[in-house]
Design a protein around this motif. Structure first.
Motif, PDB file in Angstrom:
ATOM      1  N   ILE A  36       0.935  -0.875   0.326  1.00  0.00           N
ATOM      2  CA  ILE A  36       0.075   0.102  -0.168  1.00  0.00           C
ATOM      3  C   ILE A  36       1.102   1.076  -0.232  1.00  0.00           C
ATOM      4  CG2 ILE A  36      -0.583   0.140   2.562  1.00  0.00           C
ATOM      5  CD1 ILE A  36      -3.053   0.828   1.519  1.00  0.00           C
ATOM      6  N   ALA A  37       0.357   1.819  -0.729  1.00  0.00           N
ATOM      7  CA  ALA A  37       0.878   3.879  -0.735  1.00  0.00           C
ATOM      8  C   ALA A  37       0.708   4.440   0.588  1.00  0.00           C
ATOM      9  CB  ALA A  37       0.581   4.372  -1.739  1.00  0.00           C
ATOM     10  N   GLN A  38       1.685   5.191   0.734  1.00  0.00           N
ATOM     11  CA  GLN A  38       1.415   5.913   2.329  1.00  0.00           C
ATOM     12  C   GLN A  38       0.636   6.908   2.169  1.00  0.00           C
ATOM     13  OE1 GLN A  38       5.233   7.820   3.998  1.00  0.00           O
ATOM     14  NE2 GLN A  38       6.538   5.232   3.934  1.00  0.00           N
ATOM     15  N   PHE A  39       0.306   7.233   3.407  1.00  0.00           N
ATOM     16  CA  PHE A  39      -1.149   8.095   3.363  1.00  0.00           C
ATOM     17  C   PHE A  39      -1.054   9.286   2.457  1.00  0.00           C
ATOM     18  CE2 PHE A  39      -4.846  10.431   4.387  1.00  0.00           C
ATOM     19  CZ  PHE A  39      -5.645   9.733   3.925  1.00  0.00           C
ATOM     20  N   SER A  40      -1.457   9.983   1.747  1.00  0.00           N
ATOM     21  CA  SER A  40      -1.848  11.320   1.491  1.00  0.00           C
ATOM     22  C   SER A  40      -3.064  11.799   1.507  1.00  0.00           C
ATOM     23  CB  SER A  40      -1.088  11.323   0.074  1.00  0.00           C
ATOM     24  OG  SER A  40      -2.322  10.796  -1.586  1.00  0.00           O
ATOM     25  N   PRO A  41      -2.744  13.441   1.628  1.00  0.00           N
ATOM     26  CA  PRO A  41      -3.991  14.027   1.742  1.00  0.00           C
ATOM     27  C   PRO A  41      -5.607  13.928   0.668  1.00  0.00           C
ATOM     28  CG  PRO A  41      -2.347  15.170   1.549  1.00  0.00           C
ATOM     29  CD  PRO A  41      -2.136  14.371   1.565  1.00  0.00           C
ATOM     30  N   GLU A  42      -4.805  12.822  -0.664  1.00  0.00           N
ATOM     31  CA  GLU A  42      -5.581  13.495  -1.587  1.00  0.00           C
ATOM     32  C   GLU A  42      -6.631  11.814  -1.907  1.00  0.00           C
ATOM     33  OE1 GLU A  42      -2.513  15.495  -3.144  1.00  0.00           O
ATOM     34  OE2 GLU A  42      -2.281  13.336  -2.720  1.00  0.00           O
ATOM     35  N   MET A  43      -6.427  10.880  -0.630  1.00  0.00           N
ATOM     36  CA  MET A  43      -7.449  10.059  -0.071  1.00  0.00           C
ATOM     37  C   MET A  43      -7.968   9.807   0.965  1.00  0.00           C
ATOM     38  SD  MET A  43      -3.216   7.460   0.036  1.00  0.00           S
ATOM     39  CE  MET A  43      -2.555   7.153  -1.589  1.00  0.00           C
ATOM     40  N   ALA A  44      -7.978  11.382   1.436  1.00  0.00           N
ATOM     41  CA  ALA A  44      -9.001  12.011   2.319  1.00  0.00           C
ATOM     42  C   ALA A  44     -10.459  12.092   1.983  1.00  0.00           C
ATOM     43  CB  ALA A  44      -8.743  12.917   3.272  1.00  0.00           C
ATOM     44  N   GLU A  45     -10.092  12.144   0.607  1.00  0.00           N
ATOM     45  CA  GLU A  45     -11.491  13.018  -0.196  1.00  0.00           C
ATOM     46  C   GLU A  45     -12.687  12.191  -0.486  1.00  0.00           C
ATOM     47  OE1 GLU A  45     -11.421  16.153  -1.378  1.00  0.00           O
ATOM     48  OE2 GLU A  45      -9.380  16.650  -0.919  1.00  0.00           O
ATOM     49  N   ASN A  46     -12.197  10.694  -0.868  1.00  0.00           N
ATOM     50  CA  ASN A  46     -13.402   9.791  -1.033  1.00  0.00           C
ATOM     51  C   ASN A  46     -13.094   8.863  -0.054  1.00  0.00           C
ATOM     52  OD1 ASN A  46     -11.475   8.982  -1.774  1.00  0.00           O
ATOM     53  ND2 ASN A  46     -12.529   8.327  -4.008  1.00  0.00           N
ATOM     54  N   ALA A  47     -12.471   9.322   1.206  1.00  0.00           N
ATOM     55  CA  ALA A  47     -12.817   7.970   2.324  1.00  0.00           C
ATOM     56  C   ALA A  47     -14.014   8.035   2.975  1.00  0.00           C
ATOM     57  CB  ALA A  47     -11.057   8.451   3.314  1.00  0.00           C
ATOM     58  N   VAL A  48     -14.004   6.888   3.219  1.00  0.00           N
ATOM     59  CA  VAL A  48     -14.993   6.404   4.877  1.00  0.00           C
ATOM     60  C   VAL A  48     -13.967   6.366   5.824  1.00  0.00           C
ATOM     61  CG1 VAL A  48     -16.964   4.867   4.977  1.00  0.00           C
ATOM     62  CG2 VAL A  48     -16.568   5.801   3.041  1.00  0.00           C
ATOM     63  N   ILE A  49     -14.843   6.556   6.464  1.00  0.00           N
ATOM     64  CA  ILE A  49     -14.157   5.425   7.895  1.00  0.00           C
ATOM     65  C   ILE A  49     -14.335   4.860   8.553  1.00  0.00           C
ATOM     66  CG2 ILE A  49     -14.610   7.566   9.387  1.00  0.00           C
ATOM     67  CD1 ILE A  49     -11.512   7.342  10.926  1.00  0.00           C
TER      68      ILE A  49
END
Length: 475
Positions: A36-49
């Motif tokens: 998995i790639a390290q987390f980046s701000p772009e990944m938060a755009e469409n994320a569900v937690i």
């Protein structure tokens, strides 16, 4: 991709006219596995937690039982799993009940004391695993399985206090807050008598806390932290700690807090939308109308910067255990409020069990379990997760889609708004009351209700009708 070299042993048979010779030959074969790639701000755009309550997720209450279900969480659009505290829980002053009249396990009948497992947030060792959940190898398997499925893992961190068994109480009593008598105290103005309050004026404590957090980043490959009562810890500590943590790897930081200063200068990526949650509860209960939501969104715009992210939620472990289930608090409004948490700028949260229609308050200090039958709620979260994942107009991160209120002819029971980004628009219209509503709206055209995949027409000056808690999501 990570390339792993495997050695295959091949048995080569060599023939001659008089005798058969056998020779062992080895050669490298390349096998590719996902990394998995390290987390980046772009990944938060469409994320569900997703908030994982390991103790209550299964009858066994173990890492392994939760790990089995991680692949199917992808169906719900989950990209981040927040795991509630995984650390050993203090035996000293272990809680049996909560509230102002709470009791310790030691105060209960001796025959019953073993069933009281205590609060996850009374940590006795920040660098160890609660044996109740399994082993460190089991946790590593959980992390790897999540990563293999494109999901990040953040740990629930408890920086404000420790349990009364923590080694620091013996080795570093200077790390703790003391009263006028020199006695270590529990956090002021709380009923958290099972924990000892930490004193962040002590430089040694600050260094020790950062080092323990780094341990999990460097040794167990986690992707960030959800920090318990982050606003009760001095902002100066976060200003010192978070940059150090981010030097180790790209991480995602969630604060159980709402103070705007915690989002500045690259500190926390996301905080809690508590005011929005309270507005949803009050509207669902008929105590407020849509104006409460409008006031919340206006306040949110004024207090937070455009790139701040808030976590939208209809439930979490505190709400469920102490204030009631989604259906208790929201009744028939549950589905529209779930939808609103996805349609509003920010990141939606699913709490363990809600995807299965959790219908009871989970015990906090004892073993309990969630239902595990997929039904209506699974399908609701699956549909909403698909929209959140695929629709740019629902982006909710630092580069979130815009939010624009749409007038509904002064009807304070109907909420309508438009989200837009990169030319893509989505409109939400919902009856936020338990009565039928008639209204007109300042938009017109032919739409697709992407929640139900049906056509939806709005003509000029047309009077629309909606049943109680009915809503549409239009494209």
């Amino acid at each position: 991709m990570k390339k792993t070299i495997l050695t295959l042993t091949l048995l080569a048979t060599l023939f001659s006219c008089k005798e058969e010779k056998k020779e062992i030959v080895t050669q490298p074969v390349i096998e590719e596995t996902k990394e998995i790639a390290q987390f980046s701000p772009e990944m938060a755009e469409n994320a569900v937690i997703y908030e994982a309550n390991i103790r209550q997720y299964s009858p066994e209450g173990t890492f392994n039982e939760f790990t089995k279900d991680i692949p199917q969480l992808k169906e719900l659009g989950i990209k981040i799993i927040w795991v509630m505290p995984i650390f050993p829980i203090s035996e000293t002053k272990r809680k049996a009940t909560g509230g102002k009249d709470s009791k310790f396990a030691s105060e209960m009948p001796e025959s019953e004391q073993s069933k009281y497992l205590g609060s996850y947030y009374a940590v006795s060792d920040f660098k160890a695993i609660n044996p109740e959940f399994g082993t460190i190898e089991d946790f590593r398997k959980l992390v790897k399985t999540a990563h293999d499925n494109g999901i990040y893992i953040i740990l629930d961190w408890v920086p404000n206090h420790t349990g009364w068994d923590h080694v620091w109480l013996k080795e570093h009593p200077e790390f703790y807050t003391k009263n006028d008598k020199g006695e270590i105290t529990h956090p002021k103005d709380t009923d958290w008598t099972d924990v000892a309050d930490l004193d962040y004026s002590n430089e040694g404590l600050r260094k020790a806390m950062v080092n323990d957090m780094k341990y999990w980043l460097n040794n167990e490959d986690i992707d960030g932290f959800r920090c318990d009562v982050a606003g009760s810890v001095p902002t100066e500590f976060w200003q010192e700690a978070v940059p150090q943590l981010r030097k180790e790897k790209n991480i995602f930081m969630l604060a159980e807090a709402w103070e705007p200063e915690l989002f500045k200068d690259g500190l926390f990526d996301m905080g809690y939308a508590w005011d929005g949650h309270h507005a949803m509860n009050k509207i669902a209960q008929g105590k407020e109308d849509v104006s409460a939501w409008d006031n919340y969104m206006e306040k949110r715009t004024k207090e937070y910067e455009a790139n701040d992210i808030l976590m939208n939620f209809v439930d979490n472990h505190d709400e469920n255990s102490w204030n009631g289930t989604i259906s208790e608090r929201m009744e028939e409004a549950s589905e529209i409020m779930m939808a609103l948490s996805y349609l509003t700028p920010g990141m939606p949260l699913i709490y363990s069990g809600d995807e299965y229609g959790l219908d009871h308050r989970l015990k906090f200090f004892e073993k309990d379990t969630i239902p595990k039958t997929k039904g209506k709620n699974w399908e609701i979260f699956k549909k909403l997760g698909k929209l959140k994942t695929e629709k740019t107009a629902l982006n909710g991160g630092k580069d979130k889609a815009s939010y624009k209120r749409i007038n509904t002819t002064s009807n304070d029971k109907v909420l309508a708004f438009e989200r837009e980004k990169n030319g893509e628009k989505i409109i939400f219209i919902g009856n936020m009351s338990k009565e039928n509503q008639d209204f007109t709206i300042q938009t017109m055209g032919k739409f697709k209700n992407i929640y139900t995949t049906s056509d939806f027409f709005i003509e000029k000056n047309q009077k629309l009708k909606m049943k109680p808690w009915e809503f549409v999501i239009l494209e």
